[in-house]
Design a protein around this motif. Structure first.
Motif, PDB file in Angstrom:
ATOM      1  N   VAL A 182       2.329  -3.967   4.453  1.00 56.76           N
ATOM      2  CA  VAL A 182       3.830  -3.492   3.439  1.00 56.76           C
ATOM      3  C   VAL A 182       3.563  -1.870   2.584  1.00 56.76           C
ATOM      4  O   VAL A 182       2.392  -1.862   1.986  1.00 56.76           O
ATOM      5  CB  VAL A 182       4.791  -3.963   3.064  1.00 56.76           C
ATOM      6  CG1 VAL A 182       5.369  -4.950   3.832  1.00 56.76           C
ATOM      7  CG2 VAL A 182       4.642  -4.940   1.408  1.00 56.76           C
ATOM      8  N   THR A 183       4.495  -1.512   3.982  1.00 63.35           N
ATOM      9  CA  THR A 183       4.760   0.467   2.242  1.00 63.35           C
ATOM     10  C   THR A 183       5.220   0.290   1.256  1.00 63.35           C
ATOM     11  O   THR A 183       6.231  -0.073   1.238  1.00 63.35           O
ATOM     12  CB  THR A 183       4.287   1.541   3.575  1.00 63.35           C
ATOM     13  OG1 THR A 183       3.899   1.475   4.917  1.00 63.35           O
ATOM     14  CG2 THR A 183       4.476   3.048   2.553  1.00 63.35           C
ATOM     15  N   THR A 184       4.422   0.599   0.369  1.00 68.75           N
ATOM     16  CA  THR A 184       5.128   0.523  -0.987  1.00 68.75           C
ATOM     17  C   THR A 184       6.104   1.147  -1.730  1.00 68.75           C
ATOM     18  O   THR A 184       7.128   0.284  -1.867  1.00 68.75           O
ATOM     19  CB  THR A 184       3.996   0.897  -2.467  1.00 68.75           C
ATOM     20  OG1 THR A 184       2.686  -0.173  -1.892  1.00 68.75           O
ATOM     21  CG2 THR A 184       4.677   0.398  -3.872  1.00 68.75           C
ATOM     22  N   LYS A 185       6.005   2.150  -0.992  1.00 65.92           N
ATOM     23  CA  LYS A 185       7.790   3.367  -0.526  1.00 65.92           C
ATOM     24  C   LYS A 185       8.646   2.477  -0.392  1.00 65.92           C
ATOM     25  O   LYS A 185       9.818   2.493  -1.141  1.00 65.92           O
ATOM     26  CB  LYS A 185       7.540   4.661  -0.341  1.00 65.92           C
ATOM     27  CG  LYS A 185       8.803   5.136  -0.328  1.00 65.92           C
ATOM     28  CD  LYS A 185       9.422   5.659  -1.766  1.00 65.92           C
ATOM     29  CE  LYS A 185      10.112   6.240  -2.061  1.00 65.92           C
ATOM     30  NZ  LYS A 185      10.998   6.220  -3.444  1.00 65.92           N
ATOM     31  N   ALA A 186       8.721   1.527   0.945  1.00 67.72           N
ATOM     32  CA  ALA A 186       9.613   0.691   1.572  1.00 67.72           C
ATOM     33  C   ALA A 186      10.330  -0.562   0.472  1.00 67.72           C
ATOM     34  O   ALA A 186      11.453  -0.775   0.245  1.00 67.72           O
ATOM     35  CB  ALA A 186       9.521   0.201   2.806  1.00 67.72           C
ATOM     36  N   ILE A 209       1.222  -1.193  -0.012  1.00 66.84           N
ATOM     37  CA  ILE A 209      -0.114  -0.171  -0.017  1.00 66.84           C
ATOM     38  C   ILE A 209       1.001   1.467  -0.064  1.00 66.84           C
ATOM     39  O   ILE A 209       1.923   1.021   0.465  1.00 66.84           O
ATOM     40  CB  ILE A 209      -0.867   0.497   1.602  1.00 66.84           C
ATOM     41  CG1 ILE A 209       0.023   0.001   2.201  1.00 66.84           C
ATOM     42  CG2 ILE A 209      -2.096  -0.996   1.145  1.00 66.84           C
ATOM     43  CD1 ILE A 209      -1.083   0.154   3.805  1.00 66.84           C
ATOM     44  N   PRO A 210       0.804   2.809  -0.618  1.00 64.62           N
ATOM     45  CA  PRO A 210       1.581   3.337  -0.798  1.00 64.62           C
ATOM     46  C   PRO A 210       0.974   4.466   0.778  1.00 64.62           C
ATOM     47  O   PRO A 210       0.395   4.261   1.188  1.00 64.62           O
ATOM     48  CB  PRO A 210       0.248   4.481  -1.347  1.00 64.62           C
ATOM     49  CG  PRO A 210      -0.694   3.879  -1.749  1.00 64.62           C
ATOM     50  CD  PRO A 210      -0.779   2.438  -1.379  1.00 64.62           C
ATOM     51  N   LEU A 211       1.975   5.338   0.798  1.00 59.76           N
ATOM     52  CA  LEU A 211       2.190   6.278   2.543  1.00 59.76           C
ATOM     53  C   LEU A 211       1.742   7.305   1.656  1.00 59.76           C
ATOM     54  O   LEU A 211       0.753   7.811   0.448  1.00 59.76           O
ATOM     55  CB  LEU A 211       3.474   6.633   1.831  1.00 59.76           C
ATOM     56  CG  LEU A 211       4.478   5.580   2.506  1.00 59.76           C
ATOM     57  CD1 LEU A 211       6.170   6.653   2.910  1.00 59.76           C
ATOM     58  CD2 LEU A 211       4.142   6.028   4.298  1.00 59.76           C
TER      59      LEU A 211
END
Length: 176
Positions: free
Chosen positions: A157-161, A11-13
């Protein structure tokens, strides 16, 4: 050993967290990604999807787990939970009186819950998960349910990471 279905949900921030994430030190980036507030809605949808199952929600950060506990109303088990209360929660979960149990990383060391059928990891380290795989009775990581039914693990989890390490792979990457 039961079949395990593991997936990672990316998922995105939120927009407001993207700049702080971009300029943060690596340790803070990990914390920001782990505590992504959008994870709560994903947990809600997964709980609905797996209604009727015994579900563990696993996390590392106590403030995140406290907020999730208040939002969902599910019991929370941490290292600060008294042993008598911990044993009561385990027993009630095994008897299916509690459908959802939120646990901190204390579960890596103290939980033998073979009756759980779904684990949702909202924060934590891959290294901690990998170490626990050696323990065959730890349901959080290797999914050996009592009934032998198909078991699920969902890691949010966060996509950016993920993109920082792996590049843009997509929004959902199945594992196994």
């Amino acid at each position: 050993i039961a079949q395990a279905v593991c997936s990672e949900i990316r998922i995105p921030l939120p927009l407001a967290d993207r700049l702080p994430y971009a300029i943060a030190a690596p340790r803070e980036k990990y914390r920001l990604a782990s505590a992504n507030p959008r994870k709560t809605e994903v947990v809600r949808r997964l709980l609905e999807k797996h209604r009727g199952d015994s579900i563990l929600v696993i996390g590392q950060f106590l403030d995140q787990l406290d907020a999730l506990q208040k939002e969902l109303g599910a019991p929370l088990l941490t290292g600060q939970t008294r042993n008598s209360e911990r044993e009561d929660l385990y027993a009630r979960f095994k008897r299916r009186e509690i459908p959802v149990l939120i646990v901190s990383k204390v579960a890596n060391f103290a939980v033998d819950l073979p009756d759980a059928s779904v684990a949702i990891q909202i924060s934590g380290t891959i290294a901690a998960s990998a170490m626990a795989i050696a323990n065959p009775i730890n349901i959080i990581h290797d999914f050996i349910p009592a009934g032998g039914t198909v078991t699920s693990k969902r890691e949010i989890v966060t996509t950016k990471a993920c993109n920082d390490c792996h590049g843009k792979i997509g929004t959902t990457t199945p594992h196994g």
